[in-house]
Design an enzyme around this catalytic site. Sequence first.
Site, PDB file in Angstrom:
ATOM      1  CE  LYS A 188      -3.562   2.723   0.471  1.00 31.84           C
ATOM      2  NZ  LYS A 188      -4.179   3.119  -0.804  1.00 31.84           N
ATOM      3  N   GLY A 190      -7.959   7.510  -0.795  1.00 25.49           N
ATOM      4  CA  GLY A 190      -7.244   8.741  -0.433  1.00 25.49           C
ATOM      5  C   GLY A 190      -5.979   8.470   0.349  1.00 25.49           C
ATOM      6  CG  LEU A 191      -1.601   7.397   0.008  1.00 32.26           C
ATOM      7  CD1 LEU A 191      -1.451   6.478  -1.184  1.00 32.26           C
ATOM      8  CD2 LEU A 191      -0.531   8.451   0.001  1.00 32.26           C
ATOM      9  CG  ASN A 223       0.568   6.395  -6.556  1.00 25.43           C
ATOM     10  OD1 ASN A 223       0.149   6.963  -7.573  1.00 25.43           O
ATOM     11  ND2 ASN A 223      -0.231   5.798  -5.685  1.00 25.43           N
ATOM     12  CB  CYS A 236      -3.000   8.392  -6.114  1.00 27.28           C
ATOM     13  SG  CYS A 236      -4.427   8.359  -4.999  1.00 27.28           S
ATOM     14  CB  THR A 263      -7.996   3.765 -10.584  1.00 29.40           C
ATOM     15  OG1 THR A 263      -7.499   4.925  -9.908  1.00 29.40           O
ATOM     16  CG2 THR A 263      -7.770   2.535  -9.714  1.00 29.40           C
ATOM     17  CB  THR A 286      -9.952  -4.915  -8.860  1.00 31.45           C
ATOM     18  OG1 THR A 286      -9.469  -3.565  -8.851  1.00 31.45           O
ATOM     19  CG2 THR A 286     -11.422  -4.910  -8.519  1.00 31.45           C
TER      20      THR A 286
END
Length: 311
Positions: free
Chosen positions: A50, A77-78, A131, A134, A198, A271
Amino acid sequence: MSGSELNLSVNIGQKLSLKNPVMTASGTCGYGAEVARFYDPARLGALVLKGISLAPWPGNPCPRITETACGMINSIGLQNVGLKAFIKEKLPVAKSLGSPIIANILGGSVREYVKIARALEEAGVDAIELNVSCPNVKKGGIAFGLDIKSFTKLIKAVRKDISGPAIIVKLSPGAQPIEAFARAAQEEGADAVSLINTVPAMAIDADSRRPLIQNIVGGLSGPAIKPIALWLVYKTSKAVTIPVIGIGGIRTGRDAIEFILAGASAVQVGTASFVDPAAPVRVLEGIEGYMREKGIKDISALVGGLVTGCS
Ligand code: SIN
């Protein structure tokens, strides 16, 4: 052909060697330990954990996940424990699971990314996934991923400071043209690019006339985005020589093979893990089954092996 006769190993640049091309996607296996009761994480090529920010973060207000036809939207939202607790509490456990560890990181500024990356290099992660894609945080993330100047500056700065772990850049489907972003990542010294994160999306409850996600917008993932991801992986892999890691709606071994034929050297399963927590291992077994069925001994023979012209 038995499993041991197959060669599934892949190199992600010169710094990261994986025993097979299947990884978890960030945000879908927690900090690694969470999946250990469903399968042996050591079976996977790598665990991508994560996303981590400098400070702990509670994430966005709920509801922040909703199911859609063929997928889901998240606006987490991280939410994360922050760098310090990650290094002290989560990373030692993750490292004990027997799989290479890829830390996904997100900062609000170039300095923050560099600070996190430096600390993680010292803490001994195998790779860092930047990342820059996001869609669910106001500062950082996608702000770097859609603007080629900030994107280039960020990768240059991180690369300058980091020599141990491989650097993977996770691209947004909104980075246009995606080939330009991938080329910039390569030119600035990234070891690989991963795509796609995403797709910004929303869902509405017609009865209440309200959004199903408190933040209104979230990121769509799952099989609904697979054709988009395949196309972007295909285009990107033609534009760069560094490895491309395919992400987007992979549920089965054959889905993974499609990404590999499109040019991906490795894949991340995300997912699908919310339906079946052991999905990454099933994907791996599916790839092995496909290779046996087709008499292919080495996975590298499939990378970019798309045959043009419809059957
Ligand atoms: C999130 O925490 O909002 C998801 C992370 C991402 O989309 O990169």
